[in-house]
Scaffold this motif. Structure first.
Motif, PDB file in Angstrom:
ATOM      1  N   ALA A  42       0.820  -1.049   0.011  1.00  0.00           N
ATOM      2  CA  ALA A  42      -0.221   0.152   0.183  1.00  0.00           C
ATOM      3  C   ALA A  42       0.795   0.863   0.231  1.00  0.00           C
ATOM      4  O   ALA A  42       1.019   2.043  -0.958  1.00  0.00           O
ATOM      5  CB  ALA A  42      -0.979   0.194   0.997  1.00  0.00           C
ATOM      6  N   ALA A  43       1.777   1.237   1.092  1.00  0.00           N
ATOM      7  CA  ALA A  43       2.904   2.782   0.902  1.00  0.00           C
ATOM      8  C   ALA A  43       3.731   2.560  -0.334  1.00  0.00           C
ATOM      9  O   ALA A  43       3.235   3.948  -0.899  1.00  0.00           O
ATOM     10  CB  ALA A  43       3.449   2.330   1.618  1.00  0.00           C
ATOM     11  N   LEU A  44       4.253   1.294  -0.861  1.00  0.00           N
ATOM     12  CA  LEU A  44       4.719   1.576  -2.559  1.00  0.00           C
ATOM     13  C   LEU A  44       3.182   2.543  -3.657  1.00  0.00           C
ATOM     14  O   LEU A  44       4.272   3.593  -4.100  1.00  0.00           O
ATOM     15  CB  LEU A  44       5.400   0.377  -3.008  1.00  0.00           C
ATOM     16  N   ARG A  45       2.475   1.514  -3.368  1.00  0.00           N
ATOM     17  CA  ARG A  45       1.634   1.929  -4.048  1.00  0.00           C
ATOM     18  C   ARG A  45       0.863   3.761  -3.486  1.00  0.00           C
ATOM     19  O   ARG A  45       0.939   4.331  -5.127  1.00  0.00           O
ATOM     20  CB  ARG A  45       0.011   1.819  -3.667  1.00  0.00           C
ATOM     21  N   GLU A  46       0.642   4.634  -2.791  1.00  0.00           N
ATOM     22  CA  GLU A  46       0.741   5.854  -2.137  1.00  0.00           C
ATOM     23  C   GLU A  46       1.436   6.509  -2.282  1.00  0.00           C
ATOM     24  O   GLU A  46       1.356   7.622  -2.611  1.00  0.00           O
ATOM     25  CB  GLU A  46       0.195   5.836  -0.715  1.00  0.00           C
ATOM     26  N   SER A  47       3.312   6.545  -2.323  1.00  0.00           N
ATOM     27  CA  SER A  47       3.823   6.895  -2.785  1.00  0.00           C
ATOM     28  C   SER A  47       4.529   6.768  -4.566  1.00  0.00           C
ATOM     29  O   SER A  47       5.353   8.243  -4.528  1.00  0.00           O
ATOM     30  CB  SER A  47       5.093   6.054  -2.128  1.00  0.00           C
ATOM     31  N   GLY A  48       3.460   6.586  -5.566  1.00  0.00           N
ATOM     32  CA  GLY A  48       3.811   6.579  -6.430  1.00  0.00           C
ATOM     33  C   GLY A  48       4.400   5.823  -7.201  1.00  0.00           C
ATOM     34  O   GLY A  48       5.007   5.703  -8.422  1.00  0.00           O
TER      35      GLY A  48
END
Length: 111
Positions: A31-37
């Motif tokens: 999720a953090a990867l996706r949210e970070s672009g």
């Protein structure tokens, strides 16, 4: 969206464990990867430990900085750092050797 390719070296004697760890990447890390672009992110690993990564991002540096600011990335990098050589004490995600793109097959009008 820009395409980026990078390589790192996984310790060959830790290759199987590294693969096992990536079978169940923490949902909060994904999720953090996706949210970070980070988009369309893939890792490929040769038997000798050469790791090739591919990721799409608007701006890889900005995506890396956004990930660096997350607590989950700090935990993940701490666990993953023992698998790599040649990082000179830096976290693996700060040690990417970017590989320049020299060709890209674009979709034809028939695709």
């Amino acid at each position: 969206m820009n395409r980026y390719c990078f390589c790192l070296q996984v310790r060959p004697d830790r290759r199987d464990e590294y693969v096992d760890r990536h079978r169940d990447v923490w949902p909060e890390m994904q999720a953090a990867l996706r949210e970070s672009g980070w988009h369309n992110y893939s890792l490929f690993l040769r038997d000798d430990g050469l790791l090739i990564g591919y990721v799409e991002a608007g701006d890889l540096e900005a995506a890396q900085k956004a990930m660096a600011a997350t607590e989950v990335n700090t935990r993940w990098q701490a666990e993953m750092s023992e698998f790599f050589t040649g990082t000179d004490g830096r976290a693996p995600d700060e040690s990417f050797l970017l590989v320049p793109e020299i060709f890209h097959l674009t979709p034809s009008s028939e695709d």
